[in-house]
Design an enzyme around this catalytic site. Structure first.
Site, PDB file in Angstrom:
ATOM      1  N   LYS A 447     -38.185  40.065 -17.805  1.00  0.00           N
ATOM      2  CA  LYS A 447     -39.385  40.899 -17.865  1.00  0.00           C
ATOM      3  C   LYS A 447     -40.523  40.342 -17.022  1.00  0.00           C
ATOM      4  O   LYS A 447     -40.543  39.159 -16.656  1.00  0.00           O
ATOM      5  CB  LYS A 447     -39.800  41.112 -19.323  1.00  0.00           C
ATOM      6  CG  LYS A 447     -38.837  42.077 -20.009  1.00  0.00           C
ATOM      7  CD  LYS A 447     -39.235  42.481 -21.397  1.00  0.00           C
ATOM      8  CE  LYS A 447     -38.262  43.557 -21.916  1.00  0.00           C
ATOM      9  NZ  LYS A 447     -38.419  43.801 -23.347  1.00  0.00           N
ATOM     10  N   ARG A 482     -31.241  40.004 -26.625  1.00  0.00           N
ATOM     11  CA  ARG A 482     -30.816  41.106 -25.744  1.00  0.00           C
ATOM     12  C   ARG A 482     -31.062  40.665 -24.304  1.00  0.00           C
ATOM     13  O   ARG A 482     -32.216  40.435 -23.902  1.00  0.00           O
ATOM     14  CB  ARG A 482     -31.609  42.371 -26.076  1.00  0.00           C
ATOM     15  CG  ARG A 482     -31.235  43.596 -25.269  1.00  0.00           C
ATOM     16  CD  ARG A 482     -32.129  44.779 -25.672  1.00  0.00           C
ATOM     17  NE  ARG A 482     -31.792  45.999 -24.961  1.00  0.00           N
ATOM     18  CZ  ARG A 482     -32.236  46.332 -23.746  1.00  0.00           C
ATOM     19  NH1 ARG A 482     -33.076  45.500 -23.108  1.00  0.00           N
ATOM     20  NH2 ARG A 482     -31.865  47.460 -23.173  1.00  0.00           N
TER      21      ARG A 482
END
Length: 505
Positions: A447, A482
């Site tokens: 991210k 994840r």
């Protein structure tokens, strides 16, 4: 009408005294006539060790609703060794909080009727049974008759009863009923002190009692190891790998690679949730998802693995589960589709409720990034959404929580979340101890905040930072990571698990 001694309590402390005009009239033979009934909050324990134990629970909950017992909270789900009569199958145990206008003996008749409908017959005391429903607590009353004693006389000696009961409370005593229940405990310190003296959390995983989450036909004990969820994006515009896995052959190859590298779950998403992503329709999402999902469910390599569908549309969730998905992963926790909670409740599958403000196109707006205390506010807002899910019929034992790293948070806030997993759990515990123990998923993979910290603008080159972020989260108490790069993170969580095991031993 008799005058009965009744506990007088307040949330500031417990005290006894006074008398209350009761709505019950007791005859000398112990019969009870209930002449009026105000709505009361009750706690009912559930147990089963014959047949399909979970289905027995599901049917019992439905029958309770029909009988006028309206469930407001669910405890966690526990698999426990049998007590007293030990040569019988293991039990599932849980408990619910509910409100009802039934008087205590009317309530007893209702739960006995439910037991009968589900096949319970007279048998060995403490022996096998398809369903066992016990009234643990009834409002602020003590009840003593030939047929009913409340509080249930054996609460105080049974960990498999007390653990679910504690789950139904928050560490903050938030209602007068809860304060009264504490005052009725066998220990002067209340229910929490009694649970701690019994062994508390140290009993979970020991003494024949484990906390579990049902997935498919299995019971998952998430405390055994950290699970890796591999990401499969079927979108042309995902921030990391947009367009790479839209062809079925490419998607199947990627799944095969992730499973070979050690993934426990595959999360398939056909709608981009990157910042500023436009929403696509249900039909377009299904057109992308269904062919790949059908191909993946048919892969021999997927035997024993789990499939999660990443969607905020209830129609997509429904179709995905029909086609073999085991878990619904909703980045909006039900905020973007008012039918989601109802549909997931009917599907009876695990539900990942993630924290996000707004939607993907608005979540990074300045107003959605305003927090006084990001961890506390995430916990509060998530709890509110999960309460909505519970009231729609999704029991707490099917909930997985996700603090939503990267969703309506800036870099500083994401870093606070990574190091704040224990703080988030503690804040949830103030409202619900059961939900505070739910599995937690974190998704920092590749991210933007990692790129900002590490000066790495290319998402696919953020895997080393992802490994570090996952490590911090798992050591803080996260249970599922994840990730895009499965191989490196599998090794990272194995090391984390070994360190945590060494610490607890």
């Amino acid at each position: 009408m008799n005058i009965l001694k009744h506990p007088i309590i307040s949330r500031r402390g417990f005290r006894y005294g006074g008398a209350l005009q009761s709505s019950f009239v007791h005859s000398s033979q112990g019969a009870v006539l209930e002449v009026c009934s105000q709505e009361q909050e009750v706690v009912i324990a559930l147990g089963s060790n014959v047949g399909d134990r979970l289905q027995n629970f599901n049917e019992a909950l439905q029958l309770m609703k029909k009988a006028g017992i309206h469930i407001t909270r669910h405890a966690g789900l526990y698999e426990t060794a049998p007590a007293y009569v030990t040569n019988q199958p293991q039990f599932l145990n849980s408990a619910v909080r509910a409100v009802t206008k039934l008087g205590p003996h009317e309530l007893l008749s209702a739960v006995k009727n439910i037991e009968k409908q589900l096949g319970r017959t007279a048998g060995i005391r403490y022996g096998p049974r398809p369903i066992d429903l016990d009234i643990l607590l009834y409002g602020r009353y003590k009840v003593h008759s030939d047929t009913l004693t409340v509080p249930h006389e054996r609460i105080w000696e049974r960990p498999f009863v007390l653990a679910p009961l504690i789950d139904l409370l928050g560490s903050d005593v938030d209602t007068d009923d809860v304060a009264c229940w504490n005052s009725l405990a066998a220990d002067r310190g209340g229910l929490f002190e009694l649970w701690e003296k019994m062994g508390g959390e140290s009993l979970i995983g020991k003494e024949g009692m484990r906390r579990v989450l049902p997935i498919g036909n299995n019971l998952w004990d998430w405390s055994c190891k950290t699970s890796i969820m591999g990401v499969l994006n079927l979108t042309p515009d995902s921030f990391s790998d947009g367009g790479k896995f839209q062809p079925i052959e490419a998607a199947v190859s990627q799944v095969r690679s992730m499973v070979s590298d050690g993934a426990d779950m595959i999360d398939i998403g056909a709608q981009s949730t990157r910042p500023m992503a436009p929403m696509i329709s249900v039909e377009e999402e299904l057109d992308r998802l269904v062919p790949v999902l059908e191909a993946v469910t048919g892969m021999p390599e997927m035997s024993g693995k789990l499939i999660s569908v990443d969607t905020f549309y209830s129609e997509v969730a429904l179709e995905a589960v029909k086609r073999g998905a085991h878990i619904v992963n909703d980045v909006s926790a039900g905020q973007l589709d008012p039918q989601m909670h109802r549909v997931v409740a009917q599907l009876k599958v695990p539900y990942i409720a993630m924290h996000m403000r707004g939607d993907p196109s608005t979540m990074q707006n300045n107003e959605n990034l305003q927090y006084d205390d990001v961890c506390n506010e995430i916990a509060s807002e998530l709890h509110s959404r999960i309460r909505d899910a519970e009231l729609s019929g999704i029991p707490a034992w099917r909930i997985i929580v996700d603090p939503g790293i990267g969703f309506s948070k800036n870099t500083k806030q994401n870093l606070e979340i990574l190091g704040g997993v224990p703080k988030i759990r503690a804040e949830i515990a103030r409202r619900s101890l059961g939900l505070s123990h739910a599995p937690m998923l974190i998704g920092p993979s590749r991210k933007k905040f990692l790129g900002e910290v590490c000066s790495q603008p290319i998402a696919t080159k953020r895997d080393p930072a992802t490994v570090a972020a996952v490590t911090i989260g798992v050591l803080g108490g996260a249970n599922i990571a994840r990730v895009h790069n499965v191989r490196d993170n599998v090794d990272a969580v194995r090391l984390c698990d070994a360190m945590l095991k060494e610490k607890t031993s």
